[in-house]
Design an enzyme around this catalytic site. Structure first.
Site, PDB file in Angstrom:
ATOM      1  N   SER A  87       0.824  -1.206   0.000  1.00 30.74           N
ATOM      2  CA  SER A  87       0.000   0.000   0.000  1.00 30.74           C
ATOM      3  C   SER A  87       0.860   1.258   0.000  1.00 30.74           C
ATOM      4  CB  SER A  87      -0.875  -0.017   1.257  1.00 30.74           C
ATOM      5  OG  SER A  87      -1.455   1.253   1.473  1.00 30.74           O
ATOM      6  N   TYR A 129      -1.910   5.647  -4.257  1.00 37.03           N
ATOM      7  CA  TYR A 129      -2.910   6.690  -4.034  1.00 37.03           C
ATOM      8  C   TYR A 129      -2.268   7.974  -4.550  1.00 37.03           C
ATOM      9  CZ  TYR A 129      -5.980   4.097  -0.791  1.00 37.03           C
ATOM     10  OH  TYR A 129      -6.871   3.223  -0.218  1.00 37.03           O
ATOM     11  N   THR A 186      -5.416   2.668  -7.244  1.00 32.14           N
ATOM     12  CA  THR A 186      -6.734   2.528  -6.604  1.00 32.14           C
ATOM     13  C   THR A 186      -7.633   3.678  -7.049  1.00 32.14           C
ATOM     14  OG1 THR A 186      -5.768   1.357  -4.742  1.00 32.14           O
ATOM     15  CG2 THR A 186      -7.922   2.356  -4.368  1.00 32.14           C
ATOM     16  N   LYS A 205      -7.493  -0.663  -9.691  1.00 31.89           N
ATOM     17  CA  LYS A 205      -8.165  -1.390  -8.602  1.00 31.89           C
ATOM     18  C   LYS A 205      -9.400  -0.618  -8.161  1.00 31.89           C
ATOM     19  CE  LYS A 205      -7.337  -3.086  -3.881  1.00 31.89           C
ATOM     20  NZ  LYS A 205      -7.954  -2.126  -2.957  1.00 31.89           N
ATOM     21  N   HIS A 250     -13.141  -2.255  -2.382  1.00 33.35           N
ATOM     22  CA  HIS A 250     -12.296  -1.863  -1.258  1.00 33.35           C
ATOM     23  C   HIS A 250     -12.714  -2.602   0.021  1.00 33.35           C
ATOM     24  CE1 HIS A 250      -9.362   1.602  -0.630  1.00 33.35           C
ATOM     25  NE2 HIS A 250      -9.413   1.073   0.568  1.00 33.35           N
TER      26      HIS A 250
HETATM   27  C1  LIG Z   1      -7.404  -2.512   7.025  1.00 35.03           C
HETATM   28  C2  LIG Z   1      -7.506  -2.322   5.542  1.00 35.03           C
HETATM   29  C3  LIG Z   1      -6.704  -1.375   4.922  1.00 35.03           C
HETATM   30  C4  LIG Z   1      -6.771  -1.222   3.538  1.00 35.03           C
HETATM   31  N1  LIG Z   1      -5.918  -0.348   2.938  1.00 35.03           N
HETATM   32  C5  LIG Z   1      -5.928  -0.239   1.594  1.00 35.03           C
HETATM   33  C6  LIG Z   1      -4.995   0.594   0.927  1.00 35.03           C
HETATM   34  O1  LIG Z   1      -4.140   1.197   1.543  1.00 35.03           O
HETATM   35  N2  LIG Z   1      -5.090   0.681  -0.419  1.00 35.03           N
HETATM   36  C7  LIG Z   1      -6.023   0.000  -1.141  1.00 35.03           C
HETATM   37  O2  LIG Z   1      -6.075   0.115  -2.371  1.00 35.03           O
HETATM   38  N3  LIG Z   1      -6.903  -0.813  -0.541  1.00 35.03           N
HETATM   39  C8  LIG Z   1      -6.869  -0.961   0.803  1.00 35.03           C
HETATM   40  N4  LIG Z   1      -7.734  -1.807   1.410  1.00 35.03           N
HETATM   41  C9  LIG Z   1      -8.649  -2.631   0.598  1.00 35.03           C
HETATM   42  C10 LIG Z   1      -7.991  -3.969   0.243  1.00 35.03           C
HETATM   43  O3  LIG Z   1      -6.936  -3.769  -0.671  1.00 35.03           O
HETATM   44  C11 LIG Z   1      -8.978  -4.956  -0.399  1.00 35.03           C
HETATM   45  O4  LIG Z   1      -9.624  -4.335  -1.478  1.00 35.03           O
HETATM   46  C12 LIG Z   1     -10.018  -5.506   0.562  1.00 35.03           C
HETATM   47  O5  LIG Z   1      -9.487  -5.678   1.859  1.00 35.03           O
HETATM   48  C13 LIG Z   1     -10.528  -6.854   0.034  1.00 35.03           C
HETATM   49  O6  LIG Z   1     -11.551  -7.341   0.807  1.00 35.03           O
HETATM   50  P1  LIG Z   1     -11.377  -8.444   1.964  1.00 35.03           P
HETATM   51  O7  LIG Z   1     -10.726  -7.730   3.119  1.00 35.03           O
HETATM   52  O8  LIG Z   1     -12.771  -8.851   2.239  1.00 35.03           O
HETATM   53  O9  LIG Z   1     -10.507  -9.554   1.426  1.00 35.03           O
HETATM   54  C14 LIG Z   1      -7.677  -1.999   2.787  1.00 35.03           C
HETATM   55  C15 LIG Z   1      -8.484  -2.947   3.425  1.00 35.03           C
HETATM   56  C16 LIG Z   1      -8.386  -3.133   4.778  1.00 35.03           C
HETATM   57  C17 LIG Z   1      -9.236  -4.193   5.433  1.00 35.03           C
HETATM   58  O1  LIG Z   2      -8.509   1.828   5.264  1.00 38.95           O
HETATM   59  C1  LIG Z   2      -8.445   1.735   4.038  1.00 38.95           C
HETATM   60  O2  LIG Z   2      -9.229   1.021   3.394  1.00 38.95           O
HETATM   61  C2  LIG Z   2      -7.448   2.482   3.305  1.00 38.95           C
HETATM   62  O3  LIG Z   2      -7.441   2.415   2.105  1.00 38.95           O
HETATM   63  C3  LIG Z   2      -6.465   3.316   4.026  1.00 38.95           C
HETATM   64  C4  LIG Z   2      -6.301   4.626   3.630  1.00 38.95           C
HETATM   65  C5  LIG Z   2      -5.385   5.409   4.336  1.00 38.95           C
HETATM   66  C6  LIG Z   2      -4.677   4.910   5.396  1.00 38.95           C
HETATM   67  C7  LIG Z   2      -4.844   3.593   5.769  1.00 38.95           C
HETATM   68  C8  LIG Z   2      -5.743   2.780   5.075  1.00 38.95           C
END
Ligand SMILES: Cc1cc2nc3c(=O)[nH]c(=O)nc-3n(C[C@H](O)[C@H](O)[C@H](O)COP(=O)(O)O)c2cc1C
Ligand SMILES: O=C(O)C(=O)c1ccccc1
Length: 391
Positions: free
Chosen positions: A151, A174, A200, A264, A288
């Site tokens: 990320s 991002y 994303t 994404k 997401h």
């Molecule tokens: C705690 C957390 C943080 C996430 N941070 C990001 C991120 O920084 N960038 C991003 O594109 N998606 C982020 N996502 C989305 C994940 O990449 C992904 O799309 C999602 O977790 C998939 O669903 P699942 O958790 O049910 O497997 C985050 C998801 C979670 C749970």
């Molecule tokens: O929480 C998230 O899904 C996410 O994309 C994110 C965005 C900034 C900081 C940490 C996580």
């Protein structure tokens, strides 16, 4: 200056200063979590029958803020639930008397062969779950031969993760409102060896996280936010989201980096068409994990119209709600070239650090292999839409 780098006291003071006393309390719990694995013996590890067992342990060892941040979604979390529930409506049509004594889970993506179609989704802030954060995840991904996506908002920088784990990483971007800053993020990722940039596109603003959201939003908008990748480059007033972002970003990315570009967050056939027109190299069907816009369809419900539109011209990946080998099987059958998982590997990370991520990956891969044997599909190419019904 990194407000977190000097001492726990400084970190706590900083968090209190920006109004995050709950989070300040959560951090010491995170630093304690390094000793977790010694508390578990070999026999107890056998008890992880599925990824939900890791979820259970993670809830015992992580602080409440970390649990809420990890498992929470937008509004009432309807899309978080929909992602999981939708898989249950799809049934498998197994075939009989097929030689399944040898199973291959290999897939080809972007001209490279991968051992399994199970990829680790980008997840920000992994130090919330375990002190070793993204480095632990990367080491597990290397050991178990899974692709990891780092990320933009990782706690360790992409170069540090690559150096400590020797992983071939993909970088999730991002874009910031300041393209000079975005350029530096890309340079950092390319220097770390990343060949794929996952852009994303579902986050023009952060979703309404009523569970765990205050913590997150405050950190994101805090001017003092210093996570690994922004170290030394995040200029004042630049947030991680850009509500002005349009399709123009694709040609800008092409001009400013050599990485493959994967979008994404695509959830409609219209945007799949535009993705092709703009010449991206792949897409990830994603909402997401239900954390951005509430009331989107589950991703597995979005997949058919997107696969129909793309017609095999570029890889289509999917994430959201994948918790079992059968879920992976169904997504591949409907036309995904690979799947990504988010929360399940984080449950492992929170529960046991690197070892927990390894256990999560082992469980999902073993389930997929057994399900392929039971369904009569010895290789991933053999998993076609004839093997599923009800989507
Ligand atoms: C705690 C957390 C943080 C996430 N941070 C990001 C991120 O920084 N960038 C991003 O594109 N998606 C982020 N996502 C989305 C994940 O990449 C992904 O799309 C999602 O977790 C998939 O669903 P699942 O958790 O049910 O497997 C985050 C998801 C979670 C749970
Ligand atoms: O929480 C998230 O899904 C996410 O994309 C994110 C965005 C900034 C900081 C940490 C996580």
């Amino acid at each position: 200056m990194d407000p977190f780098q000097n001492s726990d006291l400084q970190r706590r003071k900083f968090l209190e200063w920006i109004g995050l006393s709950g989070l300040a309390l959560a951090f010491p719990a995170i630093s304690l979590s390094g000793c977790q694995s010694s508390r578990f013996h070999e026999d107890e590890k056998q008890e992880f029958k599925n990824v939900f067992d890791l979820e259970g342990l993670s809830e015992k060892v992580m602080g409440k803020d970390a649990i809420d941040y990890l498992n929470g979604g937008a509004d009432d979390s309807k899309t978080v639930k929909a992602n999981v529930v939708a898989y249950q409506k799809i049934q498998i049509r197994a075939r009989r008397l097929i030689d399944v004594s040898t199973i291959s889970t290999k897939v080809e993506l972007f001209g490279q062969t991968y051992e399994t179609p199970i990829i680790l989704s980008p997840v920000g802030f992994q130090k919330f779950f375990h002190q070793d954060g993204e480095v632990a995840t990367a080491k597990a991904s290397v050991k178990k031969q899974h692709q990891m996506i780092v990320s933009s908002v990782s706690n360790y920088s992409v170069n540090e993760i690559a150096a400590q784990s020797q992983a071939d990483l993909w970088f999730q971007l991002y874009p910031t409102t300041n393209r000079e800053v975005t350029k530096k993020l890309l340079e950092r990722a390319e220097k770390a060896g990343c060949k794929v940039c996952v852009l994303t596109v579902d986050t023009p603003v952060i979703g309404n996280r009523e569970r765990g959201g205050t913590t997150l939003t405050k950190l994101i908008y805090s001017k003092e936010l210093k996570m690994g990748n922004y170290e030394g480059i995040l200029t004042e007033g630049t947030g991680i989201d850009d509500p002005g972002l349009t399709w123009e970003i694709i040609s800008w990315l092409r001009a400013n980096c050599d990485m493959k570009i994967v979008l994404k967050g695509i959830v409609t056939r219209e945007d799949a068409t535009l993705a092709l027109e703009y010449g991206v190299d792949g897409i990830i069907v994603s909402n997401h994990g239900g954390r951005q816009l509430e009331s989107l369809r589950s991703t597995i419900e979005c997949l058919p119209e997107i696969v129909e539109e793309i017609k095999g011209r570029i890889p289509v990946l999917i994430d959201g709600g994948i918790r079992r080998g059968t879920d992976i099987f169904k997504a591949l059958a409907i036309g995904a070239n690979a799947v990504c998982i988010g929360r399940p590997f984080c449950w492992g990370l929170g529960a046991l650090g690197q070892e927990g991520v390894e256990i999560a990956l082992d469980i999902l891969k073993a389930e997929l292999i057994r399900d392929m044997q039971l369904a009569g599909t010895p290789s991933i190419e053999k998993i076609t839409c004839d093997f599923v019904i009800g989507f």
